[in-house]
Scaffold this motif. Structure first.
Motif, PDB file in Angstrom:
ATOM      1  N   VAL A  95      51.209  47.019  43.960  1.00  0.00           N
ATOM      2  CA  VAL A  95      52.360  47.002  43.060  1.00  0.00           C
ATOM      3  C   VAL A  95      53.545  47.745  43.660  1.00  0.00           C
ATOM      4  N   SER A  96      53.267  48.810  44.411  1.00  0.00           N
ATOM      5  CA  SER A  96      54.343  49.556  45.054  1.00  0.00           C
ATOM      6  C   SER A  96      55.102  48.691  46.049  1.00  0.00           C
ATOM      7  N   LYS A  97      54.388  47.834  46.783  1.00  0.00           N
ATOM      8  CA  LYS A  97      55.055  47.006  47.795  1.00  0.00           C
ATOM      9  C   LYS A  97      55.568  45.689  47.247  1.00  0.00           C
ATOM     10  N   TYR A  98      54.777  45.051  46.374  1.00  0.00           N
ATOM     11  CA  TYR A  98      55.123  43.689  45.952  1.00  0.00           C
ATOM     12  C   TYR A  98      55.506  43.557  44.479  1.00  0.00           C
ATOM     13  N   GLY A  99      55.243  44.580  43.682  1.00  0.00           N
ATOM     14  CA  GLY A  99      55.698  44.583  42.298  1.00  0.00           C
ATOM     15  C   GLY A  99      54.862  43.819  41.291  1.00  0.00           C
ATOM     16  N   LYS A 100      53.810  43.143  41.741  1.00  0.00           N
ATOM     17  CA  LYS A 100      52.989  42.352  40.822  1.00  0.00           C
ATOM     18  C   LYS A 100      51.673  41.991  41.503  1.00  0.00           C
ATOM     19  N   ILE A 101      50.765  41.414  40.707  1.00  0.00           N
ATOM     20  CA  ILE A 101      49.503  40.878  41.233  1.00  0.00           C
ATOM     21  C   ILE A 101      49.272  39.536  40.566  1.00  0.00           C
ATOM     22  N   ASN A 102      49.071  38.502  41.356  1.00  0.00           N
ATOM     23  CA  ASN A 102      48.772  37.173  40.809  1.00  0.00           C
ATOM     24  C   ASN A 102      47.287  36.832  40.867  1.00  0.00           C
ATOM     25  N   HIS A 103      46.628  37.248  41.935  1.00  0.00           N
ATOM     26  CA  HIS A 103      45.225  36.858  42.127  1.00  0.00           C
ATOM     27  C   HIS A 103      44.407  38.025  42.677  1.00  0.00           C
ATOM     28  N   ILE A 104      43.166  38.101  42.250  1.00  0.00           N
ATOM     29  CA  ILE A 104      42.192  39.004  42.851  1.00  0.00           C
ATOM     30  C   ILE A 104      41.001  38.163  43.285  1.00  0.00           C
ATOM     31  N   VAL A 105      40.643  38.268  44.545  1.00  0.00           N
ATOM     32  CA  VAL A 105      39.460  37.591  45.076  1.00  0.00           C
ATOM     33  C   VAL A 105      38.439  38.674  45.417  1.00  0.00           C
ATOM     34  N   ASN A 106      37.420  38.806  44.577  1.00  0.00           N
ATOM     35  CA  ASN A 106      36.375  39.805  44.791  1.00  0.00           C
ATOM     36  C   ASN A 106      35.315  39.220  45.715  1.00  0.00           C
ATOM     37  N   ASN A 107      35.506  39.440  47.002  1.00  0.00           N
ATOM     38  CA  ASN A 107      34.660  38.837  48.025  1.00  0.00           C
ATOM     39  C   ASN A 107      33.764  39.842  48.736  1.00  0.00           C
ATOM     40  N   ALA A 108      34.119  41.120  48.742  1.00  0.00           N
ATOM     41  CA  ALA A 108      33.378  42.114  49.517  1.00  0.00           C
ATOM     42  C   ALA A 108      31.917  42.183  49.094  1.00  0.00           C
ATOM     43  N   GLY A 109      31.043  42.314  50.073  1.00  0.00           N
ATOM     44  CA  GLY A 109      29.629  42.454  49.751  1.00  0.00           C
ATOM     45  C   GLY A 109      28.751  42.329  50.976  1.00  0.00           C
ATOM     46  N   PHE A 110      27.471  42.566  50.755  1.00  0.00           N
ATOM     47  CA  PHE A 110      26.490  42.465  51.832  1.00  0.00           C
ATOM     48  C   PHE A 110      25.123  42.277  51.188  1.00  0.00           C
ATOM     49  N   THR A 111      24.125  42.028  51.997  1.00  0.00           N
ATOM     50  CA  THR A 111      22.762  41.873  51.499  1.00  0.00           C
ATOM     51  C   THR A 111      21.900  43.047  51.947  1.00  0.00           C
TER      52      THR A 111
END
Length: 292
Positions: A95-111
């Motif tokens: 938000v500090s750099k771009y002022g908004k958020i349109n999408h969140i892609v929760n991809n992080a993970g491992f097995t």
């Protein structure tokens, strides 16, 4: 032609008009390699300002450089998605750099694969923490930028990454299957609670996508978790990536090949884009036809 049809028609003629995510801002976790990297590069190509995160700061720097070299706009926020301070850190930076958020892609993970009867509590807990608790906390932190008044609304979506393990279970993955099943319930709840704010929430459940998590375990890929080395991969997995149909390859997959990270990224782009403007609460299976 209706306004909606005109909009969709314009996006279908993408090479002659706006890019699919032009002017939008997307957070992509686990973007240092594999599927997350491909998603970040594709989103940037389609006009998004991409905030990328990964626990591996060096890999993240490389991806940021790739995006910028291609003319895209990116911000790196390295860190562990499971850390208590991570959601505030990445949301504030975005938000500090771009002022908004349109999408969140929760991809992080491992097995962290083990047979059910040999799975210790910590191996179960860490998978739930990274795959369920971490996405929930990031989405909750970003709530003020999604629950907006009608005049402030743009294309906005949450995309949570699941797996066919979460749909059907998998030998040696009681922890991973449980976590990836939980993601579906989380996503559907977001779709119901935030739908009135114009926010779409969807899950993408991947089948075999060739990454370090699905490569041969004998290849030796590892990750450090709480000071412990965890081996990644599948024992005896096929090493080659088959990109053409071959009746002898992957007989359980109708397309006769495993998917690439770019294949995976295309499905995520679809769910984020206006082409999926009336798709919410859905689980998109990206499997090459396996499991039907």
């Amino acid at each position: 032609m209706s306004n909606r049809l005109q909009q969709v028609s314009g996006h279908l003629s993408n090479t002659h008009g706006r890019r699919l995510l032009a002017g939008e801002v997307a957070i992509v976790t686990g973007a240092g390699q594999g599927i997350g990297r491909s998603v970040a590069l594709l989103f940037a190509k389609e006009g998004a300002k991409v905030v990328i995160s990964d626990i591996d700061a060096k890999r993240l720097e490389t991806v940021e450089a790739e995006i910028k070299a291609a003319g895209g706009d990116a911000l790196s926020v390295a860190g562990d998605v499971g850390a208590d301070d991570f959601p505030k850190k990445i949301v504030d930076a975005t938000v500090s750099k771009y002022g908004k958020i349109n999408h969140i892609v929760n991809n992080a993970g491992f097995t962290f694969d083990k047979m059910l009867h040999t799975t210790p509590d910590d191996a179960f807990d860490i998978i739930m923490k990274i795959h369920v608790r971490a996405p929930f906390r990031l989405i909750r932190q970003a709530a003020p930028y999604f629950r907006l008044k009608p005049e402030q609304r743009e294309n906005r979506s949450i995309i949570n990454v699941s797996s066919v393990s979460g749909l059907h279970g998998n030998v040696g993955q009681a922890n991973y299957a449980a976590a990836k099943a939980a993601v579906l319930g989380l996503t559907k709840t977001i779709a119901k609670e935030w739908g009135p704010f114009g926010v779409r929430a969807n899950t993408v459940a991947f089948g075999l996508i060739h990454t370090r998590l699905t490569a041969s375990k004998e290849a030796g890929a590892t990750i450090e978790i709480d000071g412990k080395t965890v081996a990644l991969g599948v024992p005896g997995a096929q090493r080659s990536v088959t990109t053409t149909q071959d009746p002898e390859s992957y007989p359980q997959i109708p397309l006769r090949r495993g998917g690439t990270p770019d294949d995976a990224a295309g499905s995520v782009l679809f769910l984020a884009s206006p082409l999926a403007s009336y798709v919410s609460g859905h689980t998109l299976e990206v499997t090459g036809g396996a499991g039907i």
